[in-house]
Write a protein that holds these residues in place. Structure first.
Motif, PDB file in Angstrom:
ATOM      1  N   GLU A  50      28.759  43.133  11.355  1.00  0.00           N
ATOM      2  CA  GLU A  50      30.175  42.932  11.726  1.00  0.00           C
ATOM      3  C   GLU A  50      30.269  41.963  12.907  1.00  0.00           C
ATOM      4  O   GLU A  50      31.020  41.000  12.882  1.00  0.00           O
ATOM      5  N   SER A  85      31.273  37.917  12.203  1.00  0.00           N
ATOM      6  CA  SER A  85      32.599  37.569  12.748  1.00  0.00           C
ATOM      7  C   SER A  85      32.458  36.511  13.846  1.00  0.00           C
ATOM      8  O   SER A  85      33.281  35.617  13.992  1.00  0.00           O
ATOM      9  N   THR A 119      31.974  33.158  12.145  1.00  0.00           N
ATOM     10  CA  THR A 119      33.270  32.686  11.629  1.00  0.00           C
ATOM     11  C   THR A 119      34.079  32.024  12.747  1.00  0.00           C
ATOM     12  O   THR A 119      34.653  30.954  12.573  1.00  0.00           O
TER      13      THR A 119
END
Length: 320
Positions: free
Chosen positions: A29, A33, A36
Motif C-alpha cells: 500500500e 501509492s 503513483t
C-alpha cells in the motif's frame, strides 16, 4: 553433491501465495501509492521522476546504498531506451529489483529439507523481541511436516521466559526440547542437545541462543564457545547460523545484521513480522547489502506463516 543440490523447485501453493500477498499488504500500500505520487503529471521517466523514486525507495526502508544501485540501473535503461513512459515504470522497477537480488548468488530455498548432514545443526541468533523463539517453533513445525525428526535446545539460559516459551513450542509442535536449569552454561545445553540428537537419530537440531548485543565481545565469545562444543560432537556444526531480524524495525534491522555478522558467521537470515509493517522494503536492502541469503520470512501469526523466501515471488507480490 552439495547441500544446495537438495533444494528442488516447489511451486508456490495458492494458500502460500495468498499468505504472502496478505503479509505484504501494508508494505505494498505504502510503496505503490508513493510510486503513483512520484509520477503524477509526468508521462516519461525524467530526472524529477528518478529523484522522486529515490525518495520512495529510501522511505520504504530499501536503504540508501541499495536505492542508489536501483536508480543507476533505471537511469541506464532510460538512457538506452531513450523513451520510457511512466506507465512502464512499475515493470521496469520490478525487473531491476529482481535482477539485483538474483545477482547475490544465493539460491532460493524451495524445501524444508536438509540433504546430506544428519543431524543438520541450526544455531539461531538475534536480539530479544524479534520473534526468535516463535520462528524456531514455526520452523520446527515446518520441518516436522516435511518428515524430519527435530530437537530443540534451550541455550538462552539467561531468561526463564525464553526457556519456557521454547518448551511451550515443543509441546505445541510435538518435538523434544533439551533444557537445563536457569543460568546454566549455554554451551553445555548446546552440547547436550547435539549429543542427544545423534543418539536419537534426529534429522535437525535447532539451538536457541541469548539475544544480547550490549557487549559484542561477550556475544562473540559465547557464540564461538557454543560452536566449538557442538563441533566436538558433529564436525562442521552448526551448518546454519540463522540470524532472525524483525522487519518492522526497518533500518535498525540492518544495524543488527551488521553487529551479528561481525560477531559470528551468519549464513542465513529470517525476517519476521512482515505482516505488521510497511517496512518490507528492508528485505531488499538486507539481501543486497549483506549478500547473505534471506531463507525464511514471517508473513503472519499462524503456525504455517513462516515461508521459504523466494526472490521472484516476493517482488511479484510487492508489485501486485
Amino acid at each position: 553433491m552439495g547441500l544446495f543440490d537438495f533444494f528442488k523447485k516447489k511451486p508456490q501453493t495458492q494458500e502460500e501465495e495468498q499468505a504472502l500477498d496478505k503479509g505484504l499488504e501494508k508494505t505494498k500500500e505504502g510503496f505503490l501509492s508513493k510510486i503513483t505520487k512520484a509520477v503524477v503529471g509526468k508521462s516519461t521517466v525524467d530526472d524529477d521522476v528518478l529523484d522522486n523514486l529515490e525518495e520512495v525507495l529510501v522511505t520504504s526502508d530499501v536503504g540508501v546504498t541499495t536505492t542508489l544501485k536501483i536508480i543507476d540501473r533505471i537511469q541506464a535503461r532510460v538512457a538506452r531506451d531513450k523513451y520510457v513512459s511512466t506507465s512502464e515504470l512499475n515493470n521496469l522497477l520490478k525487473e531491476e529489483i529482481q535482477t539485483l537480488l538474483a545477482e547475490n548468488n544465493s539460491a532460493d530455498f524451495e524445501h524444508f529439507n536438509y540433504g546430506e548432514h544428519k543431524p543438520y545443526v541450526i544455531m539461531v541468533v538475534g536480539v530479544n523481541g524479534v520473534g526468535k523463539t516463535t520462528t524456531i517453533g514455526k520452523l520446527a513445525h515446518q520441518l516436522k511436516q516435511a518428515g524430519s525428526k527435530v530437537v530443540l535446545g534451550a541455550a538462552d539460559t539467561f531468561r526463564a521466559a525464553a526457556v519456557d516459551q521454547l518448551k511451550l513450542w515443543g509441546e505445541r509442535v510435538g518435538v523434544r526440547v533439551v533444557a537445563q536449569a536457569m543460568g546454566s552454561d549455554p554451551a553445555s545445553v548446546a552440547y547436550d542437545t547435539v549429543k542427544s540428537a545423534v543418539a536419537n537419530g534426529e534429522d535437525v537440531c535447532i539451538i536457541d541462543t541469548a539475544g544480547r548485543l550490549h557487549n559484542k565481545v561477550g556475544l562473540m565469545h559465547e557464540l564461538t564457545k557454543i560452536k566449538n562444543v557442538m563441533q566436538k560432537v558433529v564436525p562442521g556444526a552448526p551448518h546454519e547460523i540463522l540470524l532472525v531480524l524483525d522487519a518492522s524495525t526497518g533500518q535498525n534491522a540492518i544495524e543488527q545484521c551488521t553487529q551479528f555478522t561481525q560477531a559470528t558467521d551468519v549464513n542465513a537470515l529470517a525476517l519476521t513480522k512482515l505482516d505488521g509493517t510497511a517496512k518490507g522494503g528492508v528485505v531488499i536492502g538486507i539481501s543486497d547489502q549483506f549478500k547473505i541469503p534471506v531463507k525464511y520470512i514471517g508473513v503472519g501469526e499462524k503456525i504455517g506463516d513462516l515461508q521459504l523466501f523466494n526472490k521472484k515471488e516476493f517482488v511479484d507480490s510487492l508489485f501486485k
